[in-house]
Scaffold this motif. Structure first.
Motif, PDB file in Angstrom:
ATOM      1  N   GLY A   5      38.444  37.045  33.152  1.00 10.36           N
ATOM      2  CA  GLY A   5      39.760  36.964  33.760  1.00 10.36           C
ATOM      3  C   GLY A   5      40.126  35.510  33.962  1.00 10.36           C
ATOM      4  O   GLY A   5      39.650  34.640  33.250  1.00 10.36           O
ATOM      5  N   PHE A   6      40.964  35.279  34.944  1.00  8.23           N
ATOM      6  CA  PHE A   6      41.303  33.894  35.241  1.00  8.23           C
ATOM      7  C   PHE A   6      41.522  33.740  36.740  1.00  8.23           C
ATOM      8  O   PHE A   6      41.795  34.691  37.456  1.00  8.23           O
ATOM      9  CB  PHE A   6      42.552  33.446  34.468  1.00  8.23           C
ATOM     10  CG  PHE A   6      43.826  34.082  34.956  1.00  8.23           C
ATOM     11  CD1 PHE A   6      44.621  33.451  35.900  1.00  8.23           C
ATOM     12  CD2 PHE A   6      44.231  35.312  34.478  1.00  8.23           C
ATOM     13  CE1 PHE A   6      45.789  34.021  36.359  1.00  8.23           C
ATOM     14  CE2 PHE A   6      45.395  35.901  34.933  1.00  8.23           C
ATOM     15  CZ  PHE A   6      46.181  35.255  35.874  1.00  8.23           C
ATOM     16  N   VAL A  19      42.777  31.438  43.784  1.00 12.14           N
ATOM     17  CA  VAL A  19      43.443  32.731  43.819  1.00 12.14           C
ATOM     18  C   VAL A  19      42.923  33.549  42.648  1.00 12.14           C
ATOM     19  O   VAL A  19      42.895  33.071  41.517  1.00 12.14           O
ATOM     20  CB  VAL A  19      44.978  32.571  43.712  1.00 12.14           C
ATOM     21  CG1 VAL A  19      45.661  33.928  43.747  1.00 12.14           C
ATOM     22  CG2 VAL A  19      45.506  31.667  44.813  1.00 12.14           C
ATOM     23  N   GLY A  20      42.526  34.783  42.912  1.00 12.83           N
ATOM     24  CA  GLY A  20      42.030  35.665  41.863  1.00 12.83           C
ATOM     25  C   GLY A  20      41.326  36.854  42.490  1.00 12.83           C
ATOM     26  O   GLY A  20      41.365  37.051  43.711  1.00 12.83           O
ATOM     27  N   THR A  21      40.655  37.641  41.656  1.00 15.54           N
ATOM     28  CA  THR A  21      39.901  38.778  42.190  1.00 15.54           C
ATOM     29  C   THR A  21      38.622  38.254  42.827  1.00 15.54           C
ATOM     30  O   THR A  21      38.173  37.134  42.543  1.00 15.54           O
ATOM     31  CB  THR A  21      39.533  39.781  41.071  1.00 15.54           C
ATOM     32  OG1 THR A  21      38.654  39.133  40.165  1.00 15.54           O
ATOM     33  CG2 THR A  21      40.773  40.307  40.370  1.00 15.54           C
ATOM     34  N   LEU A  22      38.023  39.055  43.685  1.00 15.60           N
ATOM     35  CA  LEU A  22      36.816  38.633  44.393  1.00 15.60           C
ATOM     36  C   LEU A  22      35.712  38.224  43.421  1.00 15.60           C
ATOM     37  O   LEU A  22      35.059  37.196  43.609  1.00 15.60           O
ATOM     38  CB  LEU A  22      36.334  39.750  45.326  1.00 15.60           C
ATOM     39  CG  LEU A  22      35.147  39.415  46.206  1.00 15.60           C
ATOM     40  CD1 LEU A  22      35.457  38.204  47.091  1.00 15.60           C
ATOM     41  CD2 LEU A  22      34.767  40.610  47.066  1.00 15.60           C
ATOM     42  N   GLU A  23      35.521  38.988  42.371  1.00 15.21           N
ATOM     43  CA  GLU A  23      34.483  38.667  41.377  1.00 15.21           C
ATOM     44  C   GLU A  23      34.772  37.329  40.702  1.00 15.21           C
ATOM     45  O   GLU A  23      33.888  36.484  40.569  1.00 15.21           O
ATOM     46  CB  GLU A  23      34.412  39.785  40.329  1.00 15.21           C
ATOM     47  CG  GLU A  23      33.346  39.569  39.271  1.00 15.21           C
ATOM     48  CD  GLU A  23      33.337  40.678  38.233  1.00 15.21           C
ATOM     49  OE1 GLU A  23      32.872  40.391  37.118  1.00 15.21           O
ATOM     50  OE2 GLU A  23      33.795  41.790  38.530  1.00 15.21           O
ATOM     51  N   LEU A  25      36.675  34.909  41.840  1.00 11.82           N
ATOM     52  CA  LEU A  25      36.587  33.841  42.839  1.00 11.82           C
ATOM     53  C   LEU A  25      35.142  33.424  43.077  1.00 11.82           C
ATOM     54  O   LEU A  25      34.835  32.237  43.168  1.00 11.82           O
ATOM     55  CB  LEU A  25      37.229  34.270  44.155  1.00 11.82           C
ATOM     56  CG  LEU A  25      38.741  34.442  44.149  1.00 11.82           C
ATOM     57  CD1 LEU A  25      39.213  34.974  45.489  1.00 11.82           C
ATOM     58  CD2 LEU A  25      39.424  33.135  43.829  1.00 11.82           C
ATOM     59  N   THR A  26      34.265  34.391  43.169  1.00 11.93           N
ATOM     60  CA  THR A  26      32.847  34.104  43.395  1.00 11.93           C
ATOM     61  C   THR A  26      32.275  33.306  42.226  1.00 11.93           C
ATOM     62  O   THR A  26      31.585  32.297  42.430  1.00 11.93           O
ATOM     63  CB  THR A  26      32.054  35.415  43.587  1.00 11.93           C
ATOM     64  OG1 THR A  26      32.636  36.139  44.661  1.00 11.93           O
ATOM     65  CG2 THR A  26      30.600  35.147  43.881  1.00 11.93           C
ATOM     66  N   THR A  27      32.571  33.723  41.012  1.00 10.77           N
ATOM     67  CA  THR A  27      32.081  33.028  39.819  1.00 10.77           C
ATOM     68  C   THR A  27      32.611  31.598  39.779  1.00 10.77           C
ATOM     69  O   THR A  27      31.851  30.645  39.556  1.00 10.77           O
ATOM     70  CB  THR A  27      32.512  33.784  38.542  1.00 10.77           C
ATOM     71  OG1 THR A  27      32.018  35.127  38.624  1.00 10.77           O
ATOM     72  CG2 THR A  27      31.976  33.111  37.294  1.00 10.77           C
ATOM     73  N   THR A  28      33.902  31.454  40.002  1.00 11.13           N
ATOM     74  CA  THR A  28      34.521  30.123  39.955  1.00 11.13           C
ATOM     75  C   THR A  28      33.986  29.218  41.055  1.00 11.13           C
ATOM     76  O   THR A  28      33.665  28.050  40.814  1.00 11.13           O
ATOM     77  CB  THR A  28      36.057  30.233  40.055  1.00 11.13           C
ATOM     78  OG1 THR A  28      36.524  31.058  38.985  1.00 11.13           O
ATOM     79  CG2 THR A  28      36.721  28.878  39.975  1.00 11.13           C
TER      80      THR A  28
END
Length: 147
Positions: A5-6, A19-23, A25-28
């Motif tokens: 995703g992004f 800003v993004g999904t929890l998954e 955000l955690t990765t980033t």
């Protein structure tokens, strides 16, 4: 590393907002922590004058702190609230109280911070209070010669 995703990364000086999904955000966030010295301060509560509340149904933005500051700045903090954003009037030039200057009317001087008040209200209208946009726009039309 493979991304599915992004994320959106908003940068202001030395602050980052992700800003993004929890998954995602955690990765980033984990990737950024490996590359840079940084702290995770959790969900954003205040950013560039916006107060942010994270709710189960979404995110709520407001500018109550900024609004109160504007009210104090223009000595309106003791004013009584109204359920109407502005007095309902005809836009007929002969009846409209927001008409251009007529003979005998004095233009407000520089001691009245009309431009500043309009600018502060436009900021609110653009960010979190679109409901005041019409009233602010109408008042701004007469900025060159407010009466």
């Amino acid at each position: 590393m493979h991304f599915h995703g992004f994320d959106i990364i908003a940068v202001y000086v030395d602050d980052l907002n992700l800003v993004g999904t929890l998954e995602e955000l955690t990765t980033t966030a984990n990737y950024l922590k490996k590359e840079f010295e940084m702290k995770d301060l959790g969900g954003t509560k205040f950013y560039l004058g916006l107060q942010i509340k994270h709710l189960p149904s979404g995110i709520l933005f407001n500018q109550s702190t900024y609004t109160e500051k504007v009210l104090r700045r223009f000595y309106m903090d003791k004013a009584h609230p109204s359920s109407s954003l502005m007095i309902v009037r005809s836009l007929d030039v002969k009846k409209d109280h927001f008409r251009p200057q007529e003979e005998g009317e004095e233009i407000l001087g520089p001691e009245v911070p009309y431009f500043s008040a309009i600018g502060a209200l436009m900021h609110l209208a653009n960010c979190t209070r679109p409901d005041i946009a019409f009233a602010v726009n109408l008042l701004a039309r007469y900025s060159s010669e407010p009466t």
